[in-house]
Design a protein around this motif. Structure first.
Motif, PDB file in Angstrom:
ATOM      1  N   HIS A   1       0.818  -1.214   0.000  1.00 37.28           N
ATOM      2  CA  HIS A   1       0.000   0.000   0.000  1.00 37.28           C
ATOM      3  C   HIS A   1       0.850   1.261   0.000  1.00 37.28           C
ATOM      4  O   HIS A   1       0.342   2.365   0.121  1.00 37.28           O
ATOM      5  N   GLU A   2       2.165   1.072  -0.059  1.00 39.71           N
ATOM      6  CA  GLU A   2       3.072   2.212   0.081  1.00 39.71           C
ATOM      7  C   GLU A   2       3.234   2.922  -1.265  1.00 39.71           C
ATOM      8  O   GLU A   2       3.363   2.294  -2.298  1.00 39.71           O
ATOM      9  N   ARG A   3       3.218   4.246  -1.208  1.00 38.78           N
ATOM     10  CA  ARG A   3       3.376   5.001  -2.456  1.00 38.78           C
ATOM     11  C   ARG A   3       4.812   4.949  -2.959  1.00 38.78           C
ATOM     12  O   ARG A   3       5.064   4.702  -4.131  1.00 38.78           O
ATOM     13  N   ALA A   4       5.763   5.209  -2.054  1.00 35.51           N
ATOM     14  CA  ALA A   4       7.170   5.260  -2.469  1.00 35.51           C
ATOM     15  C   ALA A   4       7.747   3.852  -2.487  1.00 35.51           C
ATOM     16  O   ALA A   4       8.721   3.542  -1.814  1.00 35.51           O
ATOM     17  N   PHE A   5       7.120   2.997  -3.291  1.00 32.83           N
ATOM     18  CA  PHE A   5       7.450   1.571  -3.331  1.00 32.83           C
ATOM     19  C   PHE A   5       8.863   1.350  -3.858  1.00 32.83           C
ATOM     20  O   PHE A   5       9.673   0.647  -3.244  1.00 32.83           O
ATOM     21  N   ALA A   6       9.182   1.990  -4.969  1.00 35.95           N
ATOM     22  CA  ALA A   6      10.496   1.783  -5.584  1.00 35.95           C
ATOM     23  C   ALA A   6      11.603   2.346  -4.710  1.00 35.95           C
ATOM     24  O   ALA A   6      12.649   1.735  -4.538  1.00 35.95           O
ATOM     25  N   ARG A   7      11.344   3.515  -4.119  1.00 33.16           N
ATOM     26  CA  ARG A   7      12.363   4.123  -3.258  1.00 33.16           C
ATOM     27  C   ARG A   7      12.716   3.181  -2.108  1.00 33.16           C
ATOM     28  O   ARG A   7      13.881   2.990  -1.764  1.00 33.16           O
ATOM     29  N   TYR A   8      11.688   2.538  -1.545  1.00 39.82           N
ATOM     30  CA  TYR A   8      11.906   1.606  -0.452  1.00 39.82           C
ATOM     31  C   TYR A   8      12.835   0.483  -0.871  1.00 39.82           C
ATOM     32  O   TYR A   8      13.805   0.152  -0.183  1.00 39.82           O
ATOM     33  N   PHE A   9      12.573  -0.083  -2.045  1.00 37.48           N
ATOM     34  CA  PHE A   9      13.387  -1.230  -2.456  1.00 37.48           C
ATOM     35  C   PHE A   9      14.786  -0.810  -2.888  1.00 37.48           C
ATOM     36  O   PHE A   9      15.732  -1.596  -2.780  1.00 37.48           O
ATOM     37  N   VAL A  10      14.919   0.421  -3.359  1.00 39.11           N
ATOM     38  CA  VAL A  10      16.270   0.909  -3.657  1.00 39.11           C
ATOM     39  C   VAL A  10      17.092   0.916  -2.379  1.00 39.11           C
ATOM     40  O   VAL A  10      18.218   0.397  -2.333  1.00 39.11           O
TER      41      VAL A  10
END
Lengths: 695, 100
Positions: free
Chosen positions: A160-169
């Motif tokens: 449900h997180e918006r900054a999904f890609a940033r998190y995985f980076v």
């Protein structure tokens, strides 16, 4: 290709780095414009990142909320594939490398892969080189294995997180840094990883940076770690000054020689190891620098599991174990390490009793378990420390992920007073978490039992250990069993105390979350079977595997064996203490549920002190932070504002004052100019005449 | 024949009167006239020196100075008139805006 698969060792850190690059590109070019558009911020020049109006969407409280009305963009699926795949591939490569290493004879199990020359300055030669030996292979497998499971879990948890890609980076970057840390073959490259994981920790604690408490917690972690890093830096200088090299193989090979020639005195070894240990107290959250770890729970729960329980915080233990050859030369440091470890173990365990936030209980439990590992290091039982590190990685990651699953199910609720009776709503989470709780409590047969008991036994029997330290450790084990079962009883048993609004949405987590939980549960149960001690009929293959790294110094020191009867007796005693803790928890939180409050109200001061974490944060605020602020303010007002600014402004005033006077010469009256012209001419002519007359 | 020193003395007196006029007077017109007087003092010295040395250069230089002085007087008077139209004064002490 003489080394076969080992020549591909560089892929282990490189694969997560590839994930960083790919996901970074996605985060930058696909996700960020989208988030900025949602926030109504202009695209161009918006370098301050998307702060502002989309605040609540990022809030911790809302990642369980059902805002699934906009469909998943394609890039998220790509990210959700790349990030775990990179780490999973790294795990496979690491596993193949370790298997290849294991096929070698026991004394040849150190593989160094030279990548490229990195620093060449005078006699300082630091290559970028990786080292795979029994110690780093255990670390690499734990990091990539648990890391992979947590990546998979994150896909579900952060859906449900918006900054999904940033998190995985950030998460992939962490994996890269952590693998650099454990695979480096010298202190400096290890320090790069050390700082890298610190950076990722900061970024991920402050992941929801719009929340003041989250960004503060990130800052606190960063600052606390700086103090430790200062120690590591100084230790590295000393190591280079003493040994003329920073690479592990060279440094440890030179230890006996320098010891004999008298260069490496006990004092020097004590200084180096104490400074290294200062770094370890920062990174691994020991007294006095442990305060950042509980606050680090502001980060997303998988981050707490991966970084602040399973991997990063164990880096200090790894470093101490890696430098065991130096630590064993400094008995004073060993004692300091053991005492700090034991005191931290019991101190934070007592704080864990009164916490009501499910993640904070686990955070203090982590601090406490790390204390155990340092206790083991301090008594020379490095194998037991690494063993506990591994089993702890399994069951503590599982506990955190389980708590994350609970939080996810309850739409972000973290207060255990508002849980209860969840057993039937989230069965998989309950069963797996219960297994982990049994493991951490030290129930015989589970992983935590073997590692914890190994530590306690070594603490008692080793020449560095003492029965007092054993007593503290055993007591802490009992408290651990108590607060962990308190957590389980409050969360999963009894009457439901959920908000009715929350209760409507309670659901078991998706498979991406339950599958990692199940695998970790299996590991928590069976992970200790590689190290069953001889007294219980096992072969302790874990100890044999690590023996080349710590042999012969550590084995000789720790080898002071007592009788088998004594070992059995102590084992039974520690199990009994743990069972007492469980029984007490059962009594207080299942049978007489009103009793805890009664006890709290009978000794309000005691309860208050423990509930407020012994006011350590407040004490630091008063004793350190306010002093520094006062001192800095003094420096600013006395030195900077008066002295430095005084010089600068003084020169300016001087020039301006002079100009103010000189400018009066230019009065604008032509007669004045004419007169000075005349005067000049007269003086000039007079001078020439005078000179002619004199000569 | 009159000694050259007498011419030079006359020249110096004329130049000194001119200088005194330039430095002390407030009226721009008088100052301009004093400048003319200084120039002519110098001219006397040129001519006297030329005659004494038997060199026509002195006389040539005097004519040169006269020509320049004529041009200067024309420009100077034109400026003076423009100035007077603007400020309605020829008092040099009033005209001191050119300063910092």
């Amino acid at each position: 290709m003489v080394n076969g698969v080992l020549d591909y060792l560089w892929l282990v850190p490189a694969l997560p780095l590839l994930g960083v690059v790919l996901n970074g590109a996605i985060a930058l070019f696909a996700e960020r414009p989208l988030l900025l558009k949602e926030a109504g911020l202009p695209l161009a020049g918006g370098h301050g990142a998307g702060h502002g109006s989309h605040d609540d969407a990022h809030g911790a409280a809302s990642h369980g909320s059902a805002d699934g009305h906009h469909e998943t963009p394609a890039y998220r699926k790509l990210v959700a594939f790349i990030a775990p795949a990179a780490v999973g591939a790294a795990f496979v490569v690491a596993l193949l490398c370790v298997l290849s290493l294991a096929s070698r004879p026991a004394d040849g199990r150190t593989f160094v892969q030279f990548l490229f020359p990195w620093i060449q300055a005078g006699s300082l030669l630091v290559p970028a080189a990786l080292q795979l030996d029994p110690l780093s292979s255990v670390m690499a497998l734990v990091v990539t294995g648990v890391g992979f499971l947590i990546h998979v879990y994150s896909v579900g948890y952060m859906s449900h997180e918006r900054a999904f890609a940033r998190y995985f980076v950030y998460l992939n970057l962490f994996m890269f840094a952590m693998l650099t840390l454990v695979l480096a073959n010298n202190y400096l490259l290890m320090f790069v990883g050390w700082e890298g994981v610190g950076l990722c920790s900061y970024l991920l604690i402050g992941f929801w940076y719009e929340k003041q408490s989250a960004s503060d917690a990130g800052k606190k972690a960063f600052v606390a770690n700086r103090i430790g890093d200062f120690g590591v830096l100084l230790a590295m200088f000393l190591v280079f000054w003493t040994f003329g090299s920073l690479s592990y193989t060279e440094v440890f090979a030179r230890v006996p020689l320098l010891r004999e020639s008298g260069v490496l005195t006990t004092g020097l070894a004590t200084a180096i190891t104490l400074l290294l240990f200062l770094g370890a107290t920062g990174k691994s959250a020991q007294i006095p620098l442990y305060v950042w770890l509980p606050d680090a729970m502001e980060g997303p729960t998988p981050v707490s599991a991966l970084i602040h329980a399973a991997t990063m915080v164990t880096a200090g233990v790894y470093m101490v174990a890696r430098s065991s050859a130096l630590f064993l030369l400094a008995p004073d440091t060993m004692m300091v390490v053991a005492v700090i470890g034991a005191v931290t173990a019991i101190f934070s365990a007592t704080i864990g009793i009164c916490q009501t936030d499910i993640k904070r209980v686990l955070a203090y439990s982590t601090v406490s378990q790390l204390g155990y590992m340092f206790l083991a290091c301090g008594v020379g039982a490095f194998t037991a420390a690494i063993f506990h590190l591994m089993t702890h990685a399994f069951f503590k990651a599982l506990l955190f992920l389980g708590s994350g699953s609970v939080i996810h199910a309850l739409s972000g609720e973290q207060d255990m007073r508002k849980m209860g009776g969840l057993r039937k709503y989230v069965p998989v989470t309950f069963v797996t978490m219960f297994a982990a709780t049994l493991a951490i409590a030290g129930i015989p047969g589970l992983s935590g039992f073997f590692s914890k008991d190994e530590i306690l036994w070594q603490t008692f029997s080793s020449s560095h250990g003492s029965p007092i330290l054993w007593g503290i450790g055993a007591l802490a084990a009992g408290i651990t069993a108590f607060y962990m079962f308190r957590l389980v009883f409050l969360t999963f048993f009894g009457e439901s105390r959920m908000d009715p609004e929350v209760a409507k949405h309670v659901h078991e987590s998706p498979w991406t979350m339950t599958v990692p939980l199940t695998i970790l549960a299996v590991l928590s149960v069976a992970g200790g079977w590689v190290g069953i001690p001889a007294v219980l009929g096992g072969s302790n293959s874990f100890e044999h595997w690590l023996a080349p790294v710590f042999h012969p110094l550590a084995a000789a020191e720790a080898g002071a064996h007592h009788s088998t009867t004594l070992e059995f007796g102590l084992m039974a005693l520690s199990v009994a203490i743990a069972l007492c803790g469980i029984a007490l928890a059962y009594f207080l939180y299942r049978v007489r549920t009103g009793k805890p409050e009664e006890i709290a109200s009978r000794w309000p001061t005691l309860y208050d002190v423990v509930y407020n974490k012994y006011y350590i944060d407040e004490f630091y605020e008063w004793a350190v932070i306010r002093r520094i602020v006062t001192f800095s303010t003094g420096l600013w007002q006395m030195f900077d504002a008066l002295f430095i600014d005084g010089i600068v402004n003084g020169i300016a005033d001087l020039v301006r004052g002079a100009g103010d006077r000189v400018r009066r010469l230019q009065g604008g009256v032509v007669g004045g100019y004419a007169f000075s012209l005349l005067a000049g001419a007269v003086l000039l002519v007079g001078y020439i005449l005078y000179r002619n007359v004199v000569q | 024949m009159i000694a050259p020193s007498a011419y030079l003395l006359l020249s110096a007196i004329l130049f000194g009167i001119g200088v005194a006029g330039v430095v002390t007077r407030k009226n721009v017109l008088i100052i301009l006239m004093s400048v003319e007087l200084m120039l002519n003092g110098v001219n006397v010295a040129f001519v006297a020196a030329g005659s004494y040395l038997g060199d026509v250069g002195g006389g040539v230089f005097a004519f040169m100075v006269m020509t320049v002085a004529a041009a200067e007087a024309a420009v100077g008077l034109a400026l003076l008139i423009a100035l007077f139209r603007l400020k309605e004064t020829v008092d040099i002490t009033e005209l001191k805006v050119l300063k910092w």
